[in-house]
Design a protein around this motif. Structure first.
Motif, PDB file in Angstrom:
ATOM      1  N   ALA A  53       0.802  -1.228   0.000  1.00 38.20           N
ATOM      2  CA  ALA A  53       0.000   0.000   0.000  1.00 38.20           C
ATOM      3  C   ALA A  53       0.830   1.271   0.000  1.00 38.20           C
ATOM      4  O   ALA A  53       0.296   2.341  -0.270  1.00 38.20           O
ATOM      5  CB  ALA A  53      -0.941   0.004   1.208  1.00 38.20           C
ATOM      6  N   HIS A 125      -3.342  -7.286   6.524  1.00 36.20           N
ATOM      7  CA  HIS A 125      -3.620  -7.243   5.093  1.00 36.20           C
ATOM      8  C   HIS A 125      -3.259  -5.873   4.532  1.00 36.20           C
ATOM      9  O   HIS A 125      -3.469  -4.844   5.185  1.00 36.20           O
ATOM     10  CB  HIS A 125      -5.096  -7.543   4.831  1.00 36.20           C
ATOM     11  CG  HIS A 125      -5.357  -7.966   3.425  1.00 36.20           C
ATOM     12  ND1 HIS A 125      -5.484  -7.071   2.397  1.00 36.20           N
ATOM     13  CD2 HIS A 125      -5.506  -9.204   2.874  1.00 36.20           C
ATOM     14  CE1 HIS A 125      -5.703  -7.728   1.270  1.00 36.20           C
ATOM     15  NE2 HIS A 125      -5.715  -9.021   1.525  1.00 36.20           N
ATOM     16  N   ASP A 127      -4.792  -4.234   2.438  1.00 35.68           N
ATOM     17  CA  ASP A 127      -5.990  -3.397   2.342  1.00 35.68           C
ATOM     18  C   ASP A 127      -6.195  -2.551   3.592  1.00 35.68           C
ATOM     19  O   ASP A 127      -6.745  -1.453   3.525  1.00 35.68           O
ATOM     20  CB  ASP A 127      -7.231  -4.266   2.103  1.00 35.68           C
ATOM     21  CG  ASP A 127      -7.311  -4.799   0.680  1.00 35.68           C
ATOM     22  OD1 ASP A 127      -6.515  -4.356  -0.174  1.00 35.68           O
ATOM     23  OD2 ASP A 127      -8.173  -5.661   0.417  1.00 35.68           O
ATOM     24  N   THR A 128      -5.766  -3.076   4.734  1.00 35.31           N
ATOM     25  CA  THR A 128      -5.868  -2.308   5.977  1.00 35.31           C
ATOM     26  C   THR A 128      -4.934  -1.103   5.937  1.00 35.31           C
ATOM     27  O   THR A 128      -5.308   0.010   6.332  1.00 35.31           O
ATOM     28  CB  THR A 128      -5.544  -3.213   7.179  1.00 35.31           C
ATOM     29  OG1 THR A 128      -6.552  -4.225   7.282  1.00 35.31           O
ATOM     30  CG2 THR A 128      -5.489  -2.429   8.479  1.00 35.31           C
ATOM     31  N   ALA A 130      -3.869   0.319   3.230  1.00 34.35           N
ATOM     32  CA  ALA A 130      -4.424   1.228   2.226  1.00 34.35           C
ATOM     33  C   ALA A 130      -5.590   2.038   2.785  1.00 34.35           C
ATOM     34  O   ALA A 130      -5.755   3.220   2.457  1.00 34.35           O
ATOM     35  CB  ALA A 130      -4.876   0.430   1.006  1.00 34.35           C
ATOM     36  N   ALA A 131      -6.395   1.417   3.639  1.00 33.41           N
ATOM     37  CA  ALA A 131      -7.529   2.136   4.238  1.00 33.41           C
ATOM     38  C   ALA A 131      -7.032   3.271   5.133  1.00 33.41           C
ATOM     39  O   ALA A 131      -7.597   4.371   5.129  1.00 33.41           O
ATOM     40  CB  ALA A 131      -8.411   1.170   5.027  1.00 33.41           C
ATOM     41  N   ASP A 134      -5.658   6.041   2.812  1.00 32.34           N
ATOM     42  CA  ASP A 134      -6.710   6.810   2.143  1.00 32.34           C
ATOM     43  C   ASP A 134      -7.475   7.694   3.121  1.00 32.34           C
ATOM     44  O   ASP A 134      -7.875   8.813   2.778  1.00 32.34           O
ATOM     45  CB  ASP A 134      -7.660   5.864   1.423  1.00 32.34           C
ATOM     46  CG  ASP A 134      -6.994   5.134   0.254  1.00 32.34           C
ATOM     47  OD1 ASP A 134      -5.895   5.564  -0.166  1.00 32.34           O
ATOM     48  OD2 ASP A 134      -7.558   4.130  -0.219  1.00 32.34           O
ATOM     49  N   VAL A 193     -12.035  -2.105  10.388  1.00 36.60           N
ATOM     50  CA  VAL A 193     -11.663  -2.936   9.243  1.00 36.60           C
ATOM     51  C   VAL A 193     -12.081  -4.379   9.518  1.00 36.60           C
ATOM     52  O   VAL A 193     -12.248  -4.781  10.668  1.00 36.60           O
ATOM     53  CB  VAL A 193     -10.145  -2.882   8.962  1.00 36.60           C
ATOM     54  CG1 VAL A 193      -9.713  -1.466   8.591  1.00 36.60           C
ATOM     55  CG2 VAL A 193      -9.342  -3.398  10.153  1.00 36.60           C
ATOM     56  N   ASP A 195     -10.321  -7.166   9.252  1.00 44.54           N
ATOM     57  CA  ASP A 195      -9.007  -7.789   9.117  1.00 44.54           C
ATOM     58  C   ASP A 195      -8.531  -8.278  10.479  1.00 44.54           C
ATOM     59  O   ASP A 195      -7.931  -7.528  11.249  1.00 44.54           O
ATOM     60  CB  ASP A 195      -8.015  -6.764   8.546  1.00 44.54           C
ATOM     61  CG  ASP A 195      -6.608  -7.316   8.401  1.00 44.54           C
ATOM     62  OD1 ASP A 195      -6.410  -8.536   8.572  1.00 44.54           O
ATOM     63  OD2 ASP A 195      -5.689  -6.522   8.102  1.00 44.54           O
TER      64      ASP A 195
END
Length: 216
Positions: A53, A125, A127-128, A130-131, A134, A193, A195
């Motif tokens: 990320a 993860h 994605d965590t 990245a969250a 963002d 999240v 995760d």
């Protein structure tokens, strides 16, 4: 592909990989960060979450564990050998942030934000991360500087923790074995999240047993 920051601000991922892991191996014969998980060292799996990320990831390691540094270089991290590692997490974090901040300043770059994670969390993860990235970028510029964001899974606070640029100076003053927990107490904005990996670390060999998977 790793995401980046917008508006000229950057985020440096910082993996804390200088711990001794005495609960994993009381006699010091095994380093938990080099234990295998999903076919790679624990520390390399943790690094991949940040690298998935963030375009810039550094790892703070101990001079007493050169193989950890080697594994993290192979995982694509910039490795900082911290001679204060024996002090504990606080000393390691202070030295790494101070060194990276000085380098950014010397290069004429704006002060970065920090996405800090222990290297014994191989199941986080990307994605965590990245969250968090963002969510920080979505803040008004005036709020980014002092922001502290952390993921939560089922109301349990996890890692990594993303801190705005203004935290560099306080982080650089940390000492001893205490990390940033007390420093940021009461100032964390939670980000829910799905995760379980963000609250799961490796303390003992039993922790390497199969656990919960990422929820859809």
């Amino acid at each position: 592909m790793a995401g980046g920051a917008s508006g000229g601000r950057s985020i440096i991922g910082l993996l804390l990989a200088a711990g001794r892991g005495s609960r994993f191996s009381a006699d010091g014969s095994a380093n938990k960060l080099l234990a295998g998980v999903d076919g790679r060292p624990v520390c390399a799996a943790a690094a991949q979450a940040l690298r998935g990320a963030l375009p810039r990831v550094a790892a703070a390691v101990s001079p007493a564990a050169p193989r950890v540094g080697d594994a993290l270089r192979q995982a694509g991290c910039e490795v900082i050998v911290c001679d204060r590692a024996a002090e504990g997490m606080g000393g390691t974090l202070a030295q790494a942030v101070s060194w990276l901040s000085s380098r950014e300043q010397a290069a004429g770059n704006e002060a970065p934000a920090w996405c800090i994670m222990p290297a014994d969390m191989p199941w986080v993860h990307a994605d965590t991360v990245a969250a968090l990235r963002d969510a920080w970028l979505a803040l008004p510029p005036s709020r980014r500087e002092r922001a502290v964001l952390a993921p939560t899974y089922r109301q349990m606070r996890g890692h990594p923790v993303l801190l705005g640029p203004d935290w560099a100076a306080p982080l650089s003053q940390l000492q001893g074995d205490e990390g940033a927990r007390a420093l940021i107490s009461g100032q964390v904005t939670p980000l829910a999240v799905e995760d379980p990996g963000c609250v799961r670390d490796v303390d003992t060999p039993d922790d390497l047993a199969p656990g919960p998977t990422l929820l859809a």
